[in-house]
Scaffold this motif. Structure first.
Motif, PDB file in Angstrom:
ATOM      1  N   ASP A   1      63.386   7.802  -6.677  1.00  0.00           N
ATOM      2  CA  ASP A   1      63.448   8.277  -5.326  1.00  0.00           C
ATOM      3  C   ASP A   1      64.921   9.138  -5.380  1.00  0.00           C
ATOM      4  O   ASP A   1      65.833   9.241  -5.986  1.00  0.00           O
ATOM      5  N   TYR A   2      64.529  10.279  -4.270  1.00  0.00           N
ATOM      6  CA  TYR A   2      65.736  11.071  -3.836  1.00  0.00           C
ATOM      7  C   TYR A   2      66.617   9.891  -3.017  1.00  0.00           C
ATOM      8  O   TYR A   2      66.374   9.085  -2.599  1.00  0.00           O
ATOM      9  N   CYS A   3      67.838  10.162  -3.122  1.00  0.00           N
ATOM     10  CA  CYS A   3      68.682   9.120  -2.347  1.00  0.00           C
ATOM     11  C   CYS A   3      70.160  10.033  -1.889  1.00  0.00           C
ATOM     12  O   CYS A   3      70.493  10.928  -2.440  1.00  0.00           O
ATOM     13  N   GLY A   4      70.485   9.540  -0.753  1.00  0.00           N
ATOM     14  CA  GLY A   4      71.830   9.950  -0.093  1.00  0.00           C
ATOM     15  C   GLY A   4      72.601   9.267   0.617  1.00  0.00           C
ATOM     16  O   GLY A   4      72.156   7.999   0.860  1.00  0.00           O
ATOM     17  N   HIS A   5      73.628   9.573   1.305  1.00  0.00           N
ATOM     18  CA  HIS A   5      74.279   8.868   2.185  1.00  0.00           C
ATOM     19  C   HIS A   5      74.997   9.451   3.463  1.00  0.00           C
ATOM     20  O   HIS A   5      75.108  10.757   3.149  1.00  0.00           O
ATOM     21  N   LEU A   6      75.510   8.911   4.563  1.00  0.00           N
ATOM     22  CA  LEU A   6      75.895   9.539   5.309  1.00  0.00           C
ATOM     23  C   LEU A   6      77.646   9.693   5.136  1.00  0.00           C
ATOM     24  O   LEU A   6      78.008   8.794   4.624  1.00  0.00           O
ATOM     25  N   LEU A   7      78.205  10.637   5.571  1.00  0.00           N
ATOM     26  CA  LEU A   7      79.544  10.838   5.550  1.00  0.00           C
ATOM     27  C   LEU A   7      80.376  10.176   6.834  1.00  0.00           C
ATOM     28  O   LEU A   7      80.672  10.922   7.576  1.00  0.00           O
ATOM     29  N   ILE A   8      80.274   8.837   6.913  1.00  0.00           N
ATOM     30  CA  ILE A   8      80.863   8.204   7.883  1.00  0.00           C
ATOM     31  C   ILE A   8      81.496   6.877   7.269  1.00  0.00           C
ATOM     32  O   ILE A   8      81.249   6.545   5.981  1.00  0.00           O
ATOM     33  N   ASN A   9      82.270   6.241   7.897  1.00  0.00           N
ATOM     34  CA  ASN A   9      83.093   4.798   7.532  1.00  0.00           C
ATOM     35  C   ASN A   9      81.935   3.673   7.667  1.00  0.00           C
ATOM     36  O   ASN A   9      81.158   3.932   8.689  1.00  0.00           O
ATOM     37  N   GLY A  10      81.831   3.234   6.519  1.00  0.00           N
ATOM     38  CA  GLY A  10      80.715   2.056   6.584  1.00  0.00           C
ATOM     39  C   GLY A  10      79.640   2.619   5.560  1.00  0.00           C
ATOM     40  O   GLY A  10      79.892   3.651   4.803  1.00  0.00           O
ATOM     41  N   GLY A  11      78.619   2.015   5.387  1.00  0.00           N
ATOM     42  CA  GLY A  11      77.629   2.444   4.622  1.00  0.00           C
ATOM     43  C   GLY A  11      76.322   2.666   5.435  1.00  0.00           C
ATOM     44  O   GLY A  11      75.725   2.170   6.253  1.00  0.00           O
ATOM     45  N   ALA A  12      75.718   3.829   5.023  1.00  0.00           N
ATOM     46  CA  ALA A  12      74.387   4.209   5.761  1.00  0.00           C
ATOM     47  C   ALA A  12      73.643   4.957   4.421  1.00  0.00           C
ATOM     48  O   ALA A  12      74.151   6.177   4.493  1.00  0.00           O
ATOM     49  N   CYS A  13      72.588   4.407   3.897  1.00  0.00           N
ATOM     50  CA  CYS A  13      71.992   5.506   2.812  1.00  0.00           C
ATOM     51  C   CYS A  13      70.335   5.739   3.179  1.00  0.00           C
ATOM     52  O   CYS A  13      69.993   5.352   4.158  1.00  0.00           O
TER      53      CYS A  13
END
Length: 71
Positions: free
Chosen positions: A21-33
């Motif tokens: 899978d392609y994957c990524g994350h948001l550039l925010i405090n905390g986690g969001a993928c």
């Protein structure tokens, strides 16, 4: 690694697939993928995660984070 943006929120996409899978994350405090088997699935999931994050910020009456990309 590349950066993408939706509604002022930046996401980072990894260069290599992880377990197919392609994957990524948001550039925010905390986690969001976000994930996708294809680039299209990845972008759709990214937009859904951003929209969910923004809705949650509004409901909880917290300031959203946005990141300015410095070129």
């Amino acid at each position: 690694m590349r950066k993408i943006m939706h509604k002022g929120i930046v996401g980072v996409v990894e260069d290599e697939k992880i377990e197919g899978d392609y994957c990524g994350h948001l550039l925010i405090n905390g986690g969001a993928c976000f994930y996708g088997k294809t680039e299209n699935e990845l972008m759709n999931d990214f937009k859904e995660v951003v929209d969910f994050y923004l809705e949650n910020c509004e409901q909880e009456e917290i300031n959203r984070e946005s990141v300015k990309i410095i070129a």
